[in-house]
Design an enzyme around this catalytic site. Structure first.
Site, PDB file in Angstrom:
ATOM      1  N   HIS A  94       0.839  -1.208   0.000  1.00  0.00           N
ATOM      2  CA  HIS A  94       0.000   0.000   0.000  1.00  0.00           C
ATOM      3  C   HIS A  94       0.876   1.261   0.000  1.00  0.00           C
ATOM      4  CE1 HIS A  94      -3.671  -2.188   0.654  1.00  0.00           C
ATOM      5  NE2 HIS A  94      -3.443  -2.494   1.902  1.00  0.00           N
ATOM      6  N   TYR A 179     -10.755  -1.060  -9.770  1.00  0.00           N
ATOM      7  CA  TYR A 179     -11.630  -2.017  -9.099  1.00  0.00           C
ATOM      8  C   TYR A 179     -12.936  -2.147  -9.880  1.00  0.00           C
ATOM      9  CZ  TYR A 179     -14.355  -3.866  -5.129  1.00  0.00           C
ATOM     10  OH  TYR A 179     -15.133  -4.628  -4.308  1.00  0.00           O
ATOM     11  N   PHE A 215     -15.930 -11.873  -7.236  1.00  0.00           N
ATOM     12  CA  PHE A 215     -15.915 -11.349  -5.866  1.00  0.00           C
ATOM     13  C   PHE A 215     -16.751 -12.204  -4.912  1.00  0.00           C
ATOM     14  CE2 PHE A 215     -16.672  -8.797  -2.184  1.00  0.00           C
ATOM     15  CZ  PHE A 215     -15.452  -8.169  -1.984  1.00  0.00           C
ATOM     16  N   GLN A 216     -17.934 -12.581  -5.351  1.00  0.00           N
ATOM     17  CA  GLN A 216     -18.822 -13.354  -4.470  1.00  0.00           C
ATOM     18  C   GLN A 216     -18.207 -14.709  -4.115  1.00  0.00           C
ATOM     19  OE1 GLN A 216     -21.572 -11.934  -3.007  1.00  0.00           O
ATOM     20  NE2 GLN A 216     -21.486 -13.778  -1.734  1.00  0.00           N
ATOM     21  N   LYS A 236     -18.251  -6.376   1.268  1.00  0.00           N
ATOM     22  CA  LYS A 236     -19.419  -6.230   0.386  1.00  0.00           C
ATOM     23  C   LYS A 236     -19.020  -6.265  -1.083  1.00  0.00           C
ATOM     24  CE  LYS A 236     -23.311  -3.676   2.406  1.00  0.00           C
ATOM     25  NZ  LYS A 236     -23.991  -2.362   2.370  1.00  0.00           N
TER      26      LYS A 236
END
Length: 279
Positions: A94, A179, A215-216, A236
């Site tokens: 990061h 993203y 993602f899920q 989320k």
């Protein structure tokens, strides 16, 4: 919970130390390192899983690496251990551009930079802070967003990070993805990542990787892959969730800051601010 300040930037002392930062200066990058960079909560943990799957699928090697993936985190001896890791190593961080180990550029390692719209980033960062046990929490969203806008949060200012990277967006060996792009079309994203790092994957393999790392799917397995913190890292994954957190005045402050820092820039255009950050 302690805070470490290095070169004016805050870091959580639960995962970062002055000794590690000192040792990091001598980190020796390899030309074939897969360097993944993002500001916190822009999707880099997701990206690490995608790249891991790409490496496992195309090179038939599975990296059993129990280290924290971020090079600025952990103990100072980790860089000695990393010398034993087989290539290609995933080097995630990061850190702002100016704080990256110089050997990354000297040895011409390829850098994949992942960005996310600032409003979703801020909202996600706030929820992460208030749910993850090892980092400081905030009394309120109002307190957090004010500090976020001033760069007084862990890993510093989103906007400073973006402004400096915008200057290097056309550098050789740098690829910028967002993203939102990955959420919109993961197959295209995986293909781009494979081509950039030189992994030869068939259309079928790319589709299979995209299915496994949607993602899920990643969220459903997060406890298995990341332990108790998994569901917090992959909370989320929704684009536009900031609308549940921001009030009008806060939203306008970010609009003004984005305009001042990134309007008319190549990175600004990539972020599609009007699409993702306007109500």
């Amino acid at each position: 919970m302690g805070i470490l300040v290095t070169m004016g930037i805050l870091y959580p002392s639960s995962v970062c130390s002055a000794e590690t930062f000192q040792a990091l200066e001598n980190f020796e990058a390899r030309k074939d390192d897969v360097v993944l960079v993002s500001y916190p909560k822009c999707g880099i943990n997701w990206l690490i899983l995608i790249v891991n799957d790409l490496i496992a699928t195309t090179l038939k090697t599975k990296h059993e690496n129990t280290e924290l993936p971020f090079i600025e985190c952990g103990d100072p001896e980790r860089y000695q251990r990393m010398k034993q890791f087989p290539s290609p190593r995933i080097v995630a961080t990061h850190l702002h551009y100016d704080l990256l180990p110089k050997s990354i550029f000297k040895n011409k390692a390829k850098v994949l930079l992942l960005f996310r719209n600032p409003k979703d980033t801020a909202a996600s960062f706030f929820h992460f802070h208030n749910n993850a046990p090892s980092i400081p929490s905030y009394n309120s969203w109002e307190e957090f967003i004010s500090l976020f806008m001033n760069g007084q949060v862990a890993w510093g200012s989103y906007f400073d990070h973006a402004v400096v990277w915008n200057k290097h967006i056309d550098d050789e060996n740098v690829l910028v993805l967002t993203y939102e792009q990955l959420k919109e079309d993961l197959v295209a994203g995986v293909k781009q990542i494979a081509e950039f790092f030189g992994f030869t994957a068939t259309a079928e393999q790319i589709q299979a990787i995209a299915n496994r790392t949607a993602f899920q799917a990643v969220r459903d397995k997060s406890q298995e892959t990341h332990g108790a913190v998994g569901p917090l890292i992959f909370r989320k994954g929704v684009v536009g969730d900031w609308k549940n957190t921001f009030d009008e005045a806060q939203s306008q402050k970010v609009d003004a800051k984005f305009k001042e820092c990134l309007e008319g820039t190549k990175l600004g255009a990539k972020l599609k601010y009007d699409v993702y950050c306007k109500t």
